[in-house]
Design an enzyme around this catalytic site. Structure first.
Site, PDB file in Angstrom:
ATOM      1  N   GLU A 238     -11.459   6.087   5.102  1.00 52.43           N
ATOM      2  CA  GLU A 238     -11.747   6.125   3.663  1.00 52.43           C
ATOM      3  C   GLU A 238     -13.176   6.582   3.368  1.00 52.43           C
ATOM      4  O   GLU A 238     -13.955   5.911   2.687  1.00 52.43           O
ATOM      5  CB  GLU A 238     -11.485   4.743   3.055  1.00 52.43           C
ATOM      6  CG  GLU A 238     -10.035   4.312   3.211  1.00 52.43           C
ATOM      7  CD  GLU A 238      -9.762   2.897   2.772  1.00 52.43           C
ATOM      8  OE1 GLU A 238      -8.604   2.598   2.422  1.00 52.43           O
ATOM      9  OE2 GLU A 238     -10.701   2.072   2.775  1.00 52.43           O
TER      10      GLU A 238
ATOM     11  N   ARG B 199     -15.837   3.709   6.158  1.00 50.98           N
ATOM     12  CA  ARG B 199     -15.482   2.305   6.418  1.00 50.98           C
ATOM     13  C   ARG B 199     -15.164   2.141   7.899  1.00 50.98           C
ATOM     14  O   ARG B 199     -14.360   2.888   8.450  1.00 50.98           O
ATOM     15  CB  ARG B 199     -14.271   1.925   5.564  1.00 50.98           C
ATOM     16  CG  ARG B 199     -13.551   0.642   5.961  1.00 50.98           C
ATOM     17  CD  ARG B 199     -12.344   0.435   5.052  1.00 50.98           C
ATOM     18  NE  ARG B 199     -11.558  -0.747   5.413  1.00 50.98           N
ATOM     19  CZ  ARG B 199     -10.530  -1.204   4.695  1.00 50.98           C
ATOM     20  NH1 ARG B 199     -10.183  -0.576   3.582  1.00 50.98           N
ATOM     21  NH2 ARG B 199      -9.858  -2.274   5.080  1.00 50.98           N
TER      22      ARG B 199
ATOM     23  N   ARG C 191     -13.937  -9.812  -2.100  1.00 42.77           N
ATOM     24  CA  ARG C 191     -14.151  -8.590  -2.865  1.00 42.77           C
ATOM     25  C   ARG C 191     -14.527  -8.952  -4.301  1.00 42.77           C
ATOM     26  O   ARG C 191     -13.756  -8.771  -5.250  1.00 42.77           O
ATOM     27  CB  ARG C 191     -12.901  -7.719  -2.811  1.00 42.77           C
ATOM     28  CG  ARG C 191     -12.594  -7.224  -1.401  1.00 42.77           C
ATOM     29  CD  ARG C 191     -11.313  -6.422  -1.320  1.00 42.77           C
ATOM     30  NE  ARG C 191     -11.162  -5.818   0.002  1.00 42.77           N
ATOM     31  CZ  ARG C 191     -10.177  -4.999   0.352  1.00 42.77           C
ATOM     32  NH1 ARG C 191      -9.229  -4.689  -0.531  1.00 42.77           N
ATOM     33  NH2 ARG C 191     -10.117  -4.494   1.577  1.00 42.77           N
TER      34      ARG C 191
ATOM     35  N   ASP D 155       0.804  -1.221   0.000  1.00 43.36           N
ATOM     36  CA  ASP D 155       0.000   0.000   0.000  1.00 43.36           C
ATOM     37  C   ASP D 155       0.838   1.272   0.000  1.00 43.36           C
ATOM     38  O   ASP D 155       0.526   2.233  -0.698  1.00 43.36           O
ATOM     39  CB  ASP D 155      -0.927   0.029   1.219  1.00 43.36           C
ATOM     40  CG  ASP D 155      -2.124  -0.884   1.057  1.00 43.36           C
ATOM     41  OD1 ASP D 155      -2.471  -1.200  -0.089  1.00 43.36           O
ATOM     42  OD2 ASP D 155      -2.704  -1.277   2.077  1.00 43.36           O
ATOM     43  N   ARG D 156       1.877   1.317   0.849  1.00 44.21           N
ATOM     44  CA  ARG D 156       2.590   2.573   1.085  1.00 44.21           C
ATOM     45  C   ARG D 156       4.059   2.421   0.688  1.00 44.21           C
ATOM     46  O   ARG D 156       4.776   1.595   1.233  1.00 44.21           O
ATOM     47  CB  ARG D 156       2.474   2.979   2.562  1.00 44.21           C
ATOM     48  CG  ARG D 156       1.040   3.228   2.983  1.00 44.21           C
ATOM     49  CD  ARG D 156       0.935   3.686   4.440  1.00 44.21           C
ATOM     50  NE  ARG D 156       1.422   2.690   5.380  1.00 44.21           N
ATOM     51  CZ  ARG D 156       0.742   1.616   5.762  1.00 44.21           C
ATOM     52  NH1 ARG D 156      -0.462   1.373   5.257  1.00 44.21           N
ATOM     53  NH2 ARG D 156       1.253   0.769   6.640  1.00 44.21           N
TER      54      ARG D 156
ATOM     55  N   TYR E 278     -12.640  -1.597  -4.076  1.00 48.52           N
ATOM     56  CA  TYR E 278     -13.119  -0.359  -3.467  1.00 48.52           C
ATOM     57  C   TYR E 278     -14.235   0.244  -4.336  1.00 48.52           C
ATOM     58  O   TYR E 278     -14.322   0.009  -5.541  1.00 48.52           O
ATOM     59  CB  TYR E 278     -11.991   0.656  -3.356  1.00 48.52           C
ATOM     60  CG  TYR E 278     -11.063   0.475  -2.179  1.00 48.52           C
ATOM     61  CD1 TYR E 278     -11.001  -0.720  -1.468  1.00 48.52           C
ATOM     62  CD2 TYR E 278     -10.218   1.513  -1.776  1.00 48.52           C
ATOM     63  CE1 TYR E 278     -10.146  -0.872  -0.391  1.00 48.52           C
ATOM     64  CE2 TYR E 278      -9.354   1.369  -0.699  1.00 48.52           C
ATOM     65  CZ  TYR E 278      -9.321   0.173  -0.011  1.00 48.52           C
ATOM     66  OH  TYR E 278      -8.476   0.028   1.062  1.00 48.52           O
TER      67      TYR E 278
END
Length: 469
Positions: free
Chosen positions: A278, A293, A368, A151-152, A402
């Site tokens: 988010e 969320r 998901r 992610d980062r 998402y």
């Protein structure tokens, strides 16, 4: 005729021919000069077709159109003054959702230069809609795409391209260095918010019209993060929500009012036992509503609503039609966090209409995958699981990800109301598929009060790619 007379005659004829030739050359030069002087436009920039260019100068959008007629370029200009996106209208009444865009980025990226991305979102000005996304500093089907499930990283940047286009180096605009971001337009310029830096001391850099105007330092030193969707603008002010603190426990949440790229006011939410991450925010009748969320203990979504003075109300969507993932089967809801399967979560959205609510959610309760829109006419305040409309967006057999909200203001659409829209990320690659990379494409829909259809609009790429074999 004696020899001297012959020489004189020949010389005279040569002189006459020379004078005539010189006059012809002078005439040719004059003709070329006259022909060139009557043309307008730049002859060094031949345009094979019409081309529109929008530039930004001193708070005024200048629309320049080059029209090519017989190799002569005529430049016409029409200044479009900036406006203030009021945000005072109510959401448009809708009966369903019409497909708006699909970028097919992963399919195109198997052979074309397409960025590895996550967290795409859409935002609109009064002139255009753009897709914003967080790149990994890499292209699909390239060695640098390896390990992009993270992610980062310092390589992540916020970029944007015209809505519906696959994000590539050739159509994308750099916005900010960021592993968490938001962006919105106030009618004059784009505001971008890009968070980067270490987990224990990240900084948000605010830019207005591309220029750094302010910064926000992490106040809890625990992965300060923001919306991953558009901020919301009302009467020249733009509003965003940030989180700092644990992802699985009580954290700190702030709302910010930003004007021309500068923070003018902020408020920390007094929200014990709430968890906000988010958030998907939108304007409605001059106020801002954000649906977020809960990654701590709620399988329903928390919300915060506030006015321009940052006076706020908080709650959870009460419906027994649960919106998070993972989640239990639909049943009896709660106006507080619904605990079964409440841990973890996924970014999502909802639109409030009085006591009713449009809920966007994955079709699967555990993975998901799939996506659907559900209208619960009593779901904002009622706890039953009765709904009256369900519209299919992505089949349960296809990956989703998402999702988030965006709006189209009356200044763009010409309507007398704010049009609600949403986007869905279609994640491909790791950790669910046998690739070295993680990326996604996106689709979007807008609310209409006319005929719509349910179907499945999946990503559609065939994996693995060459780099994965």
């Amino acid at each position: 005729m004696n020899p001297n007379q012959k020489i004189t005659t020949i010389g005279s004829i040569c002189m006459v021919i020379g004078i005539v030739s010189l006059m012809l050359q002078i005439g040719n030069i004059i003709s070329i000069w006259v022909s060139h002087s009557i043309q307008t436009g730049n002859q060094h920039q031949a345009e094979p077709c019409n081309q529109s260019i929008i530039t930004y100068e001193n708070n005024t959008w200048v629309n320049q159109t080059y029209v090519n007629i017989s190799n002569t370029n005529f430049l016409t200009e029409k200044a479009v003054a900036s406006v203030t996106l009021a945000g005072n209208s109510s959401l448009c009444p809708i009966s369903g959702w019409a497909v708006y865009s699909k970028d097919n980025g992963i399919r195109i990226g198997s052979k074309g230069d397409v960025f590895v991305i996550r967290e795409p979102f859409i935002s609109c000005s009064h002139l255009e809609c753009r897709t914003f996304f967080l790149t990994q500093g890499a292209l699909l089907n390239d060695k640098h795409s390896n390990g992009t499930v993270k992610d980062r990283s310092p390589h992540r940047t916020l970029m944007s391209c015209p809505v519906g286009e696959a994000p590539s180096p050739y159509n994308s605009r750099f916005e900010s260095v960021a592993w968490s971001a938001s962006a919105c337009h106030d009618g004059t310029s784009w505001l971008t918010i890009g968070i980067s830096g270490p987990d224990n001391g990240a900084v948000a850099v605010l830019k207005y019209n591309g220029i750094i105007t302010d910064t926000i330092k992490s106040w809890r030193n625990n992965i300060m993060r923001t919306q991953e969707s558009e901020c919301a603008c009302v009467n020249g002010s733009c509003f965003t929500v940030m989180t700092d603190g644990p992802s699985n426990g009580q954290a700190s949440y702030k709302i910010f009012r930003i004007e021309k790229g500068k923070v003018v006011k902020s408020a920390e939410l007094n929200a014990p036992n709430y968890h906000y991450e988010e958030c998907s925010c939108y304007p409605d009748a001059g106020e801002i509503t954000c649906v977020c969320r809960d990654n701590w203990h709620g399988s329903n979504r928390p919300w915060v609503s506030f006015n321009q003075n940052l006076e706020y109300r908080i709650g959870y969507i009460c419906s027994g039609v649960f919106g998070d993932n993972p989640r239990p089967n639909d049943g009896t809801g709660s106006c507080g966090p619904v605990s079964p399967k409440g841990a973890y979560g996924i970014k999502g959205f909802s639109f409030k209409y009085g006591n009713g609510v449009w809920i966007g959610r994955t079709k699967s309760t555990n993975s998901r995958s799939g996506f659907e829109m559900i209208w619960d006419p009593n779901g904002w305040t009622g706890t039953d699981s009765n709904f009256s409309v369900k519209q299919d967006i992505v089949a349960i057999t296809d990956w989703s990800g998402y999702s988030g909200s965006f709006v189209q203001h009356p200044e763009l659409t010409g309507l007398d109301c704010i049009r609600p829209c949403f986007w869905v990320e279609l994640i491909r690659g790791r950790p669910k598929e046998s690739t070295i990379w993680t990326s996604g494409s996106s689709i979007s829909f807008c609310g209409v009060n006319s005929d719509t259809v349910g179907w499945s609009w999946p990503d559609g790429a065939e994996l693995p790619f060459t780099i994965d074999k």
